[in-house]
Design an enzyme around this catalytic site. Structure first.
Site, PDB file in Angstrom:
ATOM      1  N   TYR A  78      26.745  57.153  48.524  1.00 10.95           N
ATOM      2  CA  TYR A  78      27.117  57.020  47.110  1.00 10.95           C
ATOM      3  C   TYR A  78      28.361  57.848  46.822  1.00 10.95           C
ATOM      4  O   TYR A  78      29.255  57.407  46.093  1.00 10.95           O
ATOM      5  CB  TYR A  78      25.959  57.474  46.202  1.00 10.95           C
ATOM      6  CG  TYR A  78      26.197  57.090  44.763  1.00 10.95           C
ATOM      7  CD1 TYR A  78      25.730  55.878  44.266  1.00 10.95           C
ATOM      8  CD2 TYR A  78      26.926  57.928  43.907  1.00 10.95           C
ATOM      9  CE1 TYR A  78      25.972  55.506  42.950  1.00 10.95           C
ATOM     10  CE2 TYR A  78      27.170  57.553  42.593  1.00 10.95           C
ATOM     11  CZ  TYR A  78      26.697  56.343  42.122  1.00 10.95           C
ATOM     12  OH  TYR A  78      26.950  55.975  40.828  1.00 10.95           O
ATOM     13  N   PHE A 130      51.863  38.769  33.079  1.00  9.49           N
ATOM     14  CA  PHE A 130      50.808  38.227  33.934  1.00  9.49           C
ATOM     15  C   PHE A 130      49.554  38.169  33.069  1.00  9.49           C
ATOM     16  O   PHE A 130      49.325  39.044  32.239  1.00  9.49           O
ATOM     17  CB  PHE A 130      50.576  39.066  35.197  1.00  9.49           C
ATOM     18  CG  PHE A 130      49.556  38.425  36.103  1.00  9.49           C
ATOM     19  CD1 PHE A 130      49.893  37.302  36.835  1.00  9.49           C
ATOM     20  CD2 PHE A 130      48.261  38.895  36.163  1.00  9.49           C
ATOM     21  CE1 PHE A 130      48.942  36.659  37.626  1.00  9.49           C
ATOM     22  CE2 PHE A 130      47.303  38.263  36.951  1.00  9.49           C
ATOM     23  CZ  PHE A 130      47.651  37.141  37.679  1.00  9.49           C
ATOM     24  N   THR A 131      48.743  37.127  33.273  1.00  9.49           N
ATOM     25  CA  THR A 131      47.621  36.840  32.364  1.00  9.49           C
ATOM     26  C   THR A 131      46.741  38.067  32.081  1.00  9.49           C
ATOM     27  O   THR A 131      46.619  38.491  30.932  1.00  9.49           O
ATOM     28  CB  THR A 131      46.750  35.724  32.965  1.00  9.49           C
ATOM     29  OG1 THR A 131      46.432  36.078  34.307  1.00  9.49           O
ATOM     30  CG2 THR A 131      47.492  34.394  32.973  1.00  9.49           C
ATOM     31  N   ASP A 221      53.123  46.995  38.856  1.00 10.29           N
ATOM     32  CA  ASP A 221      52.051  46.124  39.328  1.00 10.29           C
ATOM     33  C   ASP A 221      52.421  45.787  40.772  1.00 10.29           C
ATOM     34  O   ASP A 221      53.192  44.872  41.034  1.00 10.29           O
ATOM     35  CB  ASP A 221      51.952  44.868  38.456  1.00 10.29           C
ATOM     36  CG  ASP A 221      50.807  43.951  38.885  1.00 10.29           C
ATOM     37  OD1 ASP A 221      50.363  44.076  40.042  1.00 10.29           O
ATOM     38  OD2 ASP A 221      50.374  43.121  38.071  1.00 10.29           O
ATOM     39  N   LYS A 264      45.411  40.394  47.300  1.00  9.66           N
ATOM     40  CA  LYS A 264      46.664  39.715  47.631  1.00  9.66           C
ATOM     41  C   LYS A 264      47.249  40.354  48.908  1.00  9.66           C
ATOM     42  O   LYS A 264      46.746  40.098  49.988  1.00  9.66           O
ATOM     43  CB  LYS A 264      47.642  39.812  46.455  1.00  9.66           C
ATOM     44  CG  LYS A 264      47.013  39.659  45.065  1.00  9.66           C
ATOM     45  CD  LYS A 264      46.535  38.269  44.744  1.00  9.66           C
ATOM     46  CE  LYS A 264      45.697  38.198  43.473  1.00  9.66           C
ATOM     47  NZ  LYS A 264      46.268  38.646  42.241  1.00  9.66           N
ATOM     48  N   ARG A 388      49.975  26.270  35.456  1.00  7.99           N
ATOM     49  CA  ARG A 388      50.636  27.461  34.937  1.00  7.99           C
ATOM     50  C   ARG A 388      51.623  26.965  33.887  1.00  7.99           C
ATOM     51  O   ARG A 388      52.782  26.702  34.181  1.00  7.99           O
ATOM     52  CB  ARG A 388      51.359  28.236  36.049  1.00  7.99           C
ATOM     53  CG  ARG A 388      50.443  29.170  36.822  1.00  7.99           C
ATOM     54  CD  ARG A 388      49.926  30.276  35.934  1.00  7.99           C
ATOM     55  NE  ARG A 388      49.097  31.260  36.602  1.00  7.99           N
ATOM     56  CZ  ARG A 388      47.886  31.621  36.187  1.00  7.99           C
ATOM     57  NH1 ARG A 388      47.313  31.032  35.165  1.00  7.99           N
ATOM     58  NH2 ARG A 388      47.219  32.578  36.793  1.00  7.99           N
ATOM     59  N   PHE A 455      42.419  29.244  30.342  1.00  8.31           N
ATOM     60  CA  PHE A 455      42.689  28.339  31.467  1.00  8.31           C
ATOM     61  C   PHE A 455      41.564  28.319  32.492  1.00  8.31           C
ATOM     62  O   PHE A 455      41.379  27.338  33.192  1.00  8.31           O
ATOM     63  CB  PHE A 455      44.025  28.706  32.149  1.00  8.31           C
ATOM     64  CG  PHE A 455      44.074  30.113  32.662  1.00  8.31           C
ATOM     65  CD1 PHE A 455      44.450  31.153  31.828  1.00  8.31           C
ATOM     66  CD2 PHE A 455      43.759  30.401  33.978  1.00  8.31           C
ATOM     67  CE1 PHE A 455      44.487  32.463  32.303  1.00  8.31           C
ATOM     68  CE2 PHE A 455      43.802  31.701  34.456  1.00  8.31           C
ATOM     69  CZ  PHE A 455      44.164  32.732  33.611  1.00  8.31           C
TER      70      PHE A 455
END
Ligand SMILES: *Cc1c(COP(=O)(O)O)cnc(C)c1O
Length: 463
Positions: A78, A130-131, A221, A264, A388, A455
C-alpha cells in the site's frame, strides 16, 4: 552493361511479434446494424465489432516483453512500493523534474493542477484546447483562451510548427486581463486537436521568456512530448544531432511543471502523473491525490502499472521506436494522397485527420460531417476512427450554442506497435472507396446529448 538500378531502402519496425490477438471479421450488414445501435457514434460501438481500431492511441498500445516482465515485478505494498521509486527515478532522469505524483490517468493530474493553480475568474491561455484539459480548467473557474498560431486552424497550411503559440495573442491577453489573472500558460505538444502538430524549441524558448517577464508560470501537457521531440529533431534547424532523450530534457527545462497521460508516449494501458520543480505545488498535489486517487505512492495505480510505466519511459526515448511510430502515420498519409483524399497537412505525429468539410462538402456543419464520415468508414470496412469537429467542440458555456470549430475532422489514430502495414493498406483502401462515393452520403441529427464531453456518449439518427 546493365544499368544500375536505384534501390529503395525501407525502414521496418524495431520489434517482432511474439503474441497475437485474433480480431473478428464482420459483414457489411452486421456493421450497419452495429452502427445504428450505437447511434452512429463510434465510441459506442463494441470493440468486438471492430476490425481495425483507429479510435484512439490512448492506452491501446502493445507493451514490450520487458514491460510485461515488469508487470510480474509489481510490488503491491500500500505504501512505498519499489515500483513507485523506480518510476520516480525515471521521471527525474528523463523529464528532469524533482517532484512527482502518480495518478490513474492524465485527466486526474489535470484535475489536480487546475484546482491548485486556478482561482475563479482566471484566464488560462493554451495552444488550442484539449477536451479534458480545458474542461478541468473551466470547472476550476477559469476561462480558456486559445493562443495558438492562426495557421493551426487551416488544414491546408504546411507550416511544420503549427503547434506554436502566437506570442502576440499571448501578449494581448496579458495586456487585456493582467498577468495576475493568468495562473499559468498551458502548452501541449504535438497539439492533438490541430492534427498532431508540434511546437518548435524556439517558440517554447520565446514563450518561456515572455512568461518569465510577467512572472506567469508555464506548464506542459507532456503526454506526447517524445513525438514533439522527434519533430524538432527532424524539422528544426540545429537539432538533428540531439537524441530524443536530450530534446525531451531540454523541452522540460523551460517548464515549471508538467502532467502526462502515460497511455500515450509511455506505451502502457493505464497511468498518468504530475511532475514539477515547484515544491508548494507538489505538496498540495501530494495531499490532494490522497483524496481523489489513493496514497501518493500509488495514485490509483497498481504497483505493476507503475513498473510498466517506468520501463515505458526508457523505451519511448529510443529513436527507432519513435521513428517507426511516426513513420507508420506518414505511410498512411502518403498512401491516402495517392487517392486524393483531403486530410490535415503536414502529417501529424499520432494520427491522420481526414478533412470532413472538404470530403462531405454538401453537408452543413450542423449535420455533423465528421461524425457522418466516421460512421461511413466503419460501415464500409470495420475501421473505426472518431469525430474531431463540432461534436467534440461541445457547447459554449455562456450561450449554450454549438461551438463551430474551423476544423471538422475524422481522426484515425495509430496505437503504438499494434498494427502492420497491411492493416494500414486495408484502412486506406476503405477510406478511398468512401471518398469515391461521397456524394451519396447523408448527414445526421443528434438525438441524445449528455452534459459533459458529449462526444463520448451522444447519439444520432440518419437524416
Ligand atoms: C489523453 C490526453 C489527455 C488526458 O489523459 P487521459 O489519460 O485520457 O485522462 C490529456 N492531454 C493530452 C494531450 C492527451 O493526449
Amino acid at each position: 552493361m546493365a544499368k544500375k538500378k536505384i534501390i529503395k531502402r525501407s525502414w521496418a519496425e524495431p520489434f517482432k511479434i511474439k503474441v497475437v490477438e485474433p480480431i473478428k471479421m464482420t459483414t457489411r450488414t452486421e456493421r450497419e446494424k452495429a452502427a445504428k445501435e450505437a447511434g452512429y457514434n463510434t465510441f459506442l460501438i463494441k470493440s468486438d465489432d471492430v476490425y481495425i481500431d483507429l479510435l484512439t492511441d490512448s492506452g491501446t498500445n502493445a507493451m514490450s516483453d520487458r514491460q510485461w516482465a515488469g508487470m510480474m515485478m509489481g510490488d503491491e505494498a500500500y505504501a512505498g512500493s519499489k515500483n513507485f521509486y523506480h518510476l520516480w527515478d525515471n521521471v527525474k532522469k528523463y523529464y528532469g523534474m524533482p517532484h512527482f505524483v502518480p495518478t490513474h490517468q492524465g485527466r486526474a493530474a489535470e484535475h489536480m493542477i487546475s484546482k491548485i493553480m486556478i482561482k475563479q475568474g482566471d484566464y488560462v491561455p493554451g495552444n488550442m484546447y484539449f477536451t479534458t484539459t480545458r474542461l478541468h480548467q473551466e470547472l476550476a473557474g477559469a476561462t480558456f483562451v486559445d493562443v495558438i498560431v492562426d495557421e493551426a486552424h487551416d488544414p491546408k497550411n504546411e507550416n511544420p510548427f503549427k503547434g506554436n503559440i502566437d506570442l502576440n495573442k499571448l501578449e494581448d491577453l496579458i495586456k487585456k486581463v493582467g498577468a495576475k489573472k493568468i495562473p499559468y500558460v498551458s502548452m501541449a505538444g504535438p497539439v492533438n486537436m490541430a492534427g498532431g502538430q508540434p511546437f518548435s524549441m524556439k517558440n517554447l524558448k520565446d514563450v518561456s521568456v515572455l512568461c518569465n517577464k510577467h512572472k506567469i508560470k508555464l506548464w506542459f501537457d507532456a503526454t506526447r512530448a517524445c513525438e514533439n521531440a522527434y519533430f524538432i529533431k527532424e524539422k528544426e534547424k540545429g537539432y538533428a544531432n540531439k537524441t530524443i532523450a536530450e530534446l525531451l530534457k531540454e523541452m522540460c527545462s523551460y517548464y515549471d511543471g508538467l502532467w502526462v497521460s502515460a497511455k500515450k508516449d509511455l506505451m502502457v494501458n493505464i497511468g498518468g502523473f504530475l511532475a514539477t520543480r515547484n515544491k508548494r505545488v507538489y505538496e498540495e498535489a501530494r495531499n490532494m491525490v490522497v483524496v481523489y486517487e489513493g496514497l501518493h505512492t500509488y495514485g490509483g495505480l497498481a504497483g505493476r502499472d507503475m513498473e510498466a510505466m517506468a520501463i515505458g519511459i526508457e523505451e519511448m526515448v529510443e529513436y527507432d521506436n519513435i521513428r517507426a511510430r511516426i513513420g507508420q502515420v506518414e505511410y498512411c498519409g502518403h498512401e491516402l494522397e495517392k487517392y486524393g483524399v483531403p486530410f490535415v497537412k503536414p502529417i501529424g505525429g499520432h494520427a491522420i485527420f481526414l478533412d470532413a468539410k472538404r470530403i462531405l462538402k454538401h453537408l452543413p456543419q450542423n449535420q455533423f460531417p465528421a461524425q457522418t464520415l466516421a460512421a461511413e468508414i466503419y460501415v464500409d470496412s470495420g475501421v473505426r476512427g472518431m469525430e474531431r469537429g463540432v461534436v467534440s467542440a461541445g457547447r459554449d458555456p455562456e450561450t449554450g450554442d454549438h461551438r463551430y470549430p474551423n476544423l471538422e475532422l475524422v481522426r484515425l489514430t495509430f496505437p503504438r506497435r499494434v498494427y502492420t502495414q497491411a492493416h494500414i493498406d486495408v484502412a486506406v483502401e476503405s477510406i478511398a472507396s468512401v471518398y469515391e462515393n461521397r456524394k451519396n452520403v447523408k448527414g445526421l441529427k443528434m438525438v441524445y446529448e449528455p452534459k459533459y464531453l458529449r462526444f463520448f456518449q451522444c447519439k444520432f439518427e440518419k437524416l
